[in-house]
Design an enzyme around this catalytic site. Sequence first.
Site, PDB file in Angstrom:
ATOM      1  N   ALA A  64     -70.689 -49.831 -27.762  1.00 21.88           N
ATOM      2  CA  ALA A  64     -70.210 -48.532 -27.307  1.00 21.88           C
ATOM      3  C   ALA A  64     -68.686 -48.472 -27.273  1.00 21.88           C
ATOM      4  O   ALA A  64     -68.092 -47.416 -27.478  1.00 21.88           O
ATOM      5  CB  ALA A  64     -70.780 -48.206 -25.929  1.00 21.88           C
ATOM      6  N   TYR A  79     -69.548 -40.701 -27.666  1.00 24.80           N
ATOM      7  CA  TYR A  79     -69.341 -39.847 -26.504  1.00 24.80           C
ATOM      8  C   TYR A  79     -67.907 -39.308 -26.508  1.00 24.80           C
ATOM      9  O   TYR A  79     -67.029 -39.835 -27.204  1.00 24.80           O
ATOM     10  CB  TYR A  79     -69.632 -40.654 -25.236  1.00 24.80           C
ATOM     11  N   THR A  82     -65.322 -39.531 -24.816  1.00 24.46           N
ATOM     12  CA  THR A  82     -64.173 -40.387 -24.519  1.00 24.46           C
ATOM     13  C   THR A  82     -64.012 -41.544 -25.495  1.00 24.46           C
ATOM     14  O   THR A  82     -63.059 -42.328 -25.369  1.00 24.46           O
ATOM     15  CB  THR A  82     -64.306 -40.976 -23.106  1.00 24.46           C
ATOM     16  N   LYS A  83     -64.919 -41.670 -26.462  1.00 31.48           N
ATOM     17  CA  LYS A  83     -64.911 -42.853 -27.325  1.00 31.48           C
ATOM     18  C   LYS A  83     -63.877 -42.733 -28.452  1.00 31.48           C
ATOM     19  O   LYS A  83     -63.241 -41.702 -28.651  1.00 31.48           O
ATOM     20  CB  LYS A  83     -66.305 -43.077 -27.904  1.00 31.48           C
ATOM     21  N   ASN A  84     -63.733 -43.814 -29.226  1.00 30.71           N
ATOM     22  CA  ASN A  84     -62.682 -43.870 -30.251  1.00 30.71           C
ATOM     23  C   ASN A  84     -62.864 -42.842 -31.353  1.00 30.71           C
ATOM     24  O   ASN A  84     -61.893 -42.402 -31.957  1.00 30.71           O
ATOM     25  CB  ASN A  84     -62.598 -45.279 -30.839  1.00 30.71           C
TER      26      ASN A  84
END
Length: 392
Positions: free
Chosen positions: A160, A184, A186-188
Amino acid sequence: MGQKRAQFLPYALPFIEQEEIDEVIGTLKSGWLSTGPKVREFEEKFQLLTGAKHAIAVNSCTAALFLALKARGIGAGDEVITTPLTFCATANTIIHTGAAPIFVDIDPATLNIDTEQIEAAITPHTKAIVPVHFAGQSCDMDRILTIAKKYDLFVLEDAAHALYTTYHDQPIGSIGDATAFSFYATKNIATGEGGMLTTNDDALAARMRRLALHGMSKGAWNRYGEKGTWYYEVEEPGYKMNMFDVQASLGLVQLSRLDDMQARREQMAKMYHDAFQKKAGLILPPVHQEGRHAWHLYVLQVDQAKAGITRDEMIDQLQKEYKIGTSVHFIPIHLHLYYKTTYNYSPDDFPHSLTYYERTLSLPLYPSMTDEDVQDVITAVLSILTEKKAGS
């Protein structure tokens, strides 16, 4: 006291530009709103990025973890080893299969699962290991794979945080038996919600793909297309966990900009490192030399004895006095009510995870931040420490 911001700096924001907006609008106009050609294109490009033979797009990393375990046949009476320093989804998905999560503490030098403790946790019921690549730094996969081979265990990597991470020179996503990624917000790379499963196992890939869409036979997603067919078979009772084309449209553009976004994350991490590395009371994120760090998180630890301030006080002052958002990754799983009561855990059962949790905070780290934003964070952290020492 350091200069205060006029506007609040959120802990995390997705980096969405006009190109993503245009791509989504184009998809909406195409008429394909569910799983369609954009999902297939996204999967194909993700395969190239990770070097995996198969990539299956799903609606979350949680779904990816669950589907991989189910496809492997893990269920009631089985045990799956993982770390308590992770989001609850890692453990919840194990429970949803009917299996039991078995926790192994972290190595404080890496914040990843302590591979020296894994073998002691293996029983005749152990069927899998789920290593978590915490914050974007890879686990010791050579050691984990050696143990897995010795005991015939399935290795499902929780990646994740680990899009763009490498172990030595190999991308995460093509090392273990299967790997779960998150997109999601907030992910990279962000698709709002979304995830990806990768594997080199043909049979496992076929079953994971089938389970993700009601257990229907392959090609079912295209039964309304020009070359599709109305006929399909339900081969087993599956789930509704497929990704849809609007999500994939975001993912495709984000993937095309990944190198640039990662370069920016690395720049900001270096700015933090340079500012904090000689400051008493602050412990920097560990960075090992066994691969590339994805810098999903910048986790700073506050040593109260040396800093004269607690982690909670630092978070409170950053937010209230300096208008800077932070987060905590994570509240260890064994501290949550369900796991404490169901498995009879006490806080000291995993002392390294507990110690880390009590002093960690995650600083803002995302590509749309300016150098001025990063400097505001640095100035605030250092000012709080200076003010605390001056007042003691």
